[in-house]
Design a protein around this motif. Structure first.
Motif, mmCIF file in Angstrom:
data_model
loop_
_atom_site.group_PDB
_atom_site.id
_atom_site.type_symbol
_atom_site.label_atom_id
_atom_site.label_comp_id
_atom_site.label_asym_id
_atom_site.label_seq_id
_atom_site.Cartn_x
_atom_site.Cartn_y
_atom_site.Cartn_z
ATOM 1 N N ASN A 149 0.852 -1.187 0.000
ATOM 2 C CA ASN A 149 0.000 0.000 0.000
ATOM 3 C C ASN A 149 0.892 1.242 0.000
ATOM 4 O O ASN A 149 2.083 1.156 0.321
ATOM 5 N N ALA A 181 -4.722 1.435 3.062
ATOM 6 C CA ALA A 181 -4.277 0.053 3.258
ATOM 7 C C ALA A 181 -5.459 -0.864 2.984
ATOM 8 O O ALA A 181 -6.060 -1.464 3.882
ATOM 9 N N ASN A 184 6.711 1.285 -0.040
ATOM 10 C CA ASN A 184 5.784 0.578 -0.918
ATOM 11 C C ASN A 184 6.498 -0.509 -1.706
ATOM 12 O O ASN A 184 7.614 -0.312 -2.197
ATOM 13 N N GLU A 241 0.687 5.823 -8.620
ATOM 14 C CA GLU A 241 -0.331 4.837 -8.247
ATOM 15 C C GLU A 241 -1.101 4.455 -9.510
ATOM 16 O O GLU A 241 -2.283 4.743 -9.674
ATOM 17 N N CYS A 294 -11.003 0.889 -4.271
ATOM 18 C CA CYS A 294 -10.897 2.328 -4.010
ATOM 19 C C CYS A 294 -12.246 3.034 -4.136
ATOM 20 O O CYS A 294 -12.373 4.201 -3.800
#
Length: 407
Positions: A153, A165, A203, A254, A269
Motif C-alpha cells: 500500500n 491500506a 511501498n 499509483e 478504491c
C-alpha cells in the motif's frame, strides 16, 4: 605548504569515494579494480586505497590473482564478500508474509514464506514479520545491520504512514514506520545484530522497481516504468536516472487506479474499471468465469491459467481480455511519462509471456511513443523483486556511507 594540503586532501577524497565505489561494485558495474578506476576517474593508487578500505570493512573481497583476457595490465577482481554483513528484508503480501536475509550485490537467502496471522491489525502483522526476521537474524553468524519492509500500500514520506491500506482495512494514516520500529526493537535479533537495529519501510512496487533497476531487467535504463500485479491489485513505479520518483509525499505513480474501463469491475478504491481491478489475478479468473481454489496462493493459480492459454480456449480468451486492458493502461502511462523501458512483473510478466505480440500491439496502437517503436516492454528478471528492493532500502545508508558499517 601545497604538498601538505594535497596529502590532507587525498585521504579525504578517498573517503568520499567509498560510497560511490561500493555502489558500483554492489550493482556489478565494476568487476575489476581497473573498471573501478575508470568509473571513478581516479588513479590506480586511489582506487587501490578505496578497495582496500572497503575490504577492511568486510564488505568486498579483492582477489590478488589478476583477471586477464584484455589488453593492458591485468586487474584484480572485485566481489561482494560472501561472509559480509546482511540486512533483514521483509514483505507483507495480501495473503502472506515473506522474510529473508540479504547481503550486498542483490544476493538473497532463500525466502521464508508464512501465512498471515489470524488477526491482521497493523500491530500484529508488523509484529509477526519482525519476529520472523529476528529468527533469521539469530540463525546467522553474519553481522545484521538493518531491517526493512515492503508493504502493498502507499507509504508517505518522510513520516512513514500507510494510506489506503485496502487489503487489511487498516486505518488511513496508520504510522507503520513507527510501529515497525517498535516491533523490531522488541524482537531478539541475536548477538550479531546492531542494537538498536535501524528500520525502514516503503511501498513494495517502488522497492521492486529499484531492485530491477539495480540488479535486473532495468539496468541501463534512464527512465524506467515498472508495473506489477502480485497476489492482488496493481502497483507501479518510475525510476529516473537511478532515483525513484515518489512525488511530494511518496505517493506518485499509483498506476493501479488508472481507469481503463469505466463500466468495468468495482475497485476497492470505490471506482470502477481501474487497472487494479481489471488486470490482477481476481480479474483474470473473473474473465475466465472461474473461481480460484481456496487455500492455494491466488497468484500461483493465475499463472497456471496464463500457461493454459496455449491449449485452452477459455483461458486464452481471458488472457486476451486482461491483456487488452493492461495494454490500455500501459499506453496511457507511457504517453505521459515517455519511458525508455517498461518492466512488467508478477502476473503481468506471465501475461506478457502468454501473448507478447498482442500486448505490444495494444500499447503501440494506443501510445504515440509505442507507434514509433520506442517503448521496449520486457519482463522482470528478479524472482523476489519486492524483497530485493527491501534489501536495497535496508542497505541504503551503508551504501551512502560505508564507514558507518560497524566492524
Amino acid at each position: 605548504m601545497q604538498r601538505d594540503a594535497h596529502r590532507r586532501a587525498a585521504p579525504d577524497r578517498g573517503r568520499t569515494l567509498l560510497g560511490p565505489a561500493l555502489s558500483l561494485i554492489h550493482t556489478g558495474q565494476t568487476p575489476t579494480r581497473s573498471a573501478l578506476t575508470r568509473a571513478l576517474d581516479v588513479t590506480r593508487a586511489t582506487a587501490g586505497a578505496v578497495t582496500a578500505e572497503l575490504e577492511a570493512l568486510g564488505l568486498i573481497t579483492v582477489d590478488s590473482r589478476p583477471a586477464g583476457g584484455g589488453r593492458g595490465r591485468p586487474s584484480h577482481r572485485l566481489a561482494i564478500d560472501p561472509e559480509g554483513p546482511v540486512v533483514v528484508a521483509g514483505q507483507i503480501h495480501a495473503d502472506g508474509l515473506s522474510v529473508t536475509l540479504a547481503g550486498l550485490g542483490g544476493l538473497l537467502d532463500p525466502p521464508v514464506h508464512l501465512p498471515l496471522p489470524a488477526a491482521t491489525d497493523p500491530v500484529r502483522m508488523l509484529r509477526a514479520v519482525a519476529q520472523a526476521g529476528a529468527e533469521l537474524a539469530r540463525s546467522t553468524s553474519r553481522r545484521c545491520l538493518a531491517a526493512a519492509l515492503a508493504l502493498p500500500n502507499p507509504v508517505t514520506e518522510p513520516d512513514g504512514t500507510a494510506l489506503a491500506a485496502l487489503h487489511f482495512a487498516w486505518p488511513s494514516g496508520t504510522p507503520v514506520a513507527d510501529l515497525y520500529d517498535v516491533e523490531v526493537g522488541r524482537a531478539d535479533h541475536g548477538p550479531m545484530a546492531v542494537h538498536p537495529l535501524p528500520t525502514a519501510i516503503a511501498n513494495d512496487a517502488n522497492l521492486a522497481a529499484l531492485a530491477e533497476y539495480r540488479h535486473g531487467a532495468g539496468r541501463g535504463a534512464r527512465h524506467l516504468l515498472f508495473v506489477t500485479s502480485g497476489h492482488r491489485g496493481v502497483g507501479g513505479a518510475l525510476v529516473i536516472d537511478g532515483h525513484l520518483h515518489t512525488g511530494s509525499a511518496g505517493l506518485a505513480l499509483e498506476v493501479g487506479h488508472l481507469t481503463v474501463d469505466p463500466q468495468g469491475r468495482p475497485c476497492v478504491c470505490g471506482n470502477r474499471g481501474c487497472l487494479n481491478s481489471e488486470t490482477d489475478p481476481d480479474a483474470l479468473f473473473a474473465a475466465a468465469g472461474l473461481t480460484p481454489e481456496p487455500g492455494r496462493p491466488l497468484i500461483d493459480q493465475a499463472r497456471e491459467l496464463c500457461w493454459a492459454a496455449s491449449t485452452d480456449e477459455r483461458a486464452r480468451a481471458a488472457v486476451e481480455h486482461v491483456i487488452d486492458r493492461l495494454g490500455l493502461g500501459l499506453a496511457g502511462v507511457a504517453n505521459i511519462l515517455n519511458p525508455d523501458r517498461v518492466v512488467l512483473s508478477g502476473l503481468h510478466l506471465d501475461l506478457l509471456e502468454a501473448a507478447p505480440d498482442r500486448l505490444r500491439a495494444v500499447v503501440a496502437e494506443r501510445s504515440l511513443w509505442g507507434r514509433s517503436g520506442r517503448v521496449p516492454i520486457v519482463g522482470a528478471e528478479l524472482a523476489h523483486g519486492a524483497l530485493a528492493g527491501a534489501a536495497e532500502l535496508g542497505w541504503g545508508p551503508y551504501l551512502a556511507d560505508p564507514q558507518s558499517v560497524p566492524v
